[in-house]
Design a protein around this motif. Structure first.
Motif, mmCIF file in Angstrom:
data_model
loop_
_atom_site.group_PDB
_atom_site.id
_atom_site.type_symbol
_atom_site.label_atom_id
_atom_site.label_comp_id
_atom_site.label_asym_id
_atom_site.label_seq_id
_atom_site.Cartn_x
_atom_site.Cartn_y
_atom_site.Cartn_z
ATOM 1 N N ARG A 57 0.807 -1.154 -0.128
ATOM 2 C CA ARG A 57 0.181 -0.088 -0.037
ATOM 3 C C ARG A 57 0.742 1.300 -0.027
ATOM 4 O O ARG A 57 0.707 2.318 -0.598
ATOM 5 N N MET A 58 1.898 1.337 0.768
ATOM 6 C CA MET A 58 2.786 2.346 0.801
ATOM 7 C C MET A 58 3.501 2.638 -0.399
ATOM 8 O O MET A 58 3.433 3.923 -0.956
ATOM 9 N N HIS A 59 4.025 1.660 -1.174
ATOM 10 C CA HIS A 59 4.384 1.889 -2.605
ATOM 11 C C HIS A 59 3.352 2.158 -3.547
ATOM 12 O O HIS A 59 3.722 3.061 -4.493
ATOM 13 N N GLN A 60 2.349 1.768 -3.292
ATOM 14 C CA GLN A 60 1.248 2.401 -4.225
ATOM 15 C C GLN A 60 0.943 3.974 -4.211
ATOM 16 O O GLN A 60 0.884 4.306 -4.999
ATOM 17 N N ILE A 61 1.023 4.176 -2.878
ATOM 18 C CA ILE A 61 0.777 5.570 -2.807
ATOM 19 C C ILE A 61 1.969 6.170 -3.067
ATOM 20 O O ILE A 61 1.739 7.608 -3.792
ATOM 21 N N MET A 62 3.188 5.965 -3.091
ATOM 22 C CA MET A 62 4.372 6.629 -3.390
ATOM 23 C C MET A 62 4.239 6.770 -5.137
ATOM 24 O O MET A 62 4.469 7.701 -5.598
ATOM 25 N N LEU A 63 3.841 5.515 -5.665
ATOM 26 C CA LEU A 63 3.782 5.558 -7.227
ATOM 27 C C LEU A 63 2.784 6.445 -7.515
ATOM 28 O O LEU A 63 3.021 7.351 -8.571
ATOM 29 N N ASP A 64 1.719 6.515 -7.017
ATOM 30 C CA ASP A 64 0.529 7.544 -7.401
ATOM 31 C C ASP A 64 1.035 8.969 -7.304
ATOM 32 O O ASP A 64 0.875 9.660 -8.099
ATOM 33 N N HIS A 65 1.700 9.334 -6.218
ATOM 34 C CA HIS A 65 2.313 10.549 -5.741
ATOM 35 C C HIS A 65 3.405 10.894 -6.991
ATOM 36 O O HIS A 65 3.312 11.970 -7.663
ATOM 37 N N GLN A 66 4.099 10.079 -7.361
ATOM 38 C CA GLN A 66 5.232 10.357 -8.361
ATOM 39 C C GLN A 66 4.439 10.604 -9.697
ATOM 40 O O GLN A 66 4.843 11.431 -10.348
ATOM 41 N N ASN A 67 3.522 9.770 -10.177
ATOM 42 C CA ASN A 67 2.719 9.858 -11.447
ATOM 43 C C ASN A 67 2.064 11.153 -11.524
ATOM 44 O O ASN A 67 2.094 11.787 -12.576
#
Length: 71
Positions: free
Chosen positions: A52-62
């Motif tokens: 979940r943390m990495h999904q949030i970070m990826l979404d933020h980066q995108n």
């Protein structure tokens, strides 16, 4: 660990874990739990929380990349 044995001789080494939190640590832990709950993390499910943390970070980066491209 060998250097510890040289330092302390042949004494048996023991590890002590103190589970008592200071008031500051307790406040930080409560804040951490509140943030995790807000972000949709599950209590005591480290594998799911890591994902979940990495999904949030990826979404933020995108989102940041998309904003940079529109300028």
């Amino acid at each position: 660990m060998k250097w510890l044995r040289k330092l302390f001789g042949k004494q048996e080494l023991r590890v002590y874990i103190d589970g008592i939190r200071t008031p500051e640590q307790d406040e930080m832990f409560k804040e951490q739990l509140a943030i995790q709950n807000t972000l949709g993390f599950e209590l005591n499910n480290n594998t799911q929380n890591w994902l979940r943390m990495h999904q949030i970070m990826l979404d933020h980066q995108n989102r940041i990349k998309a904003l940079e491209q529109t300028k």
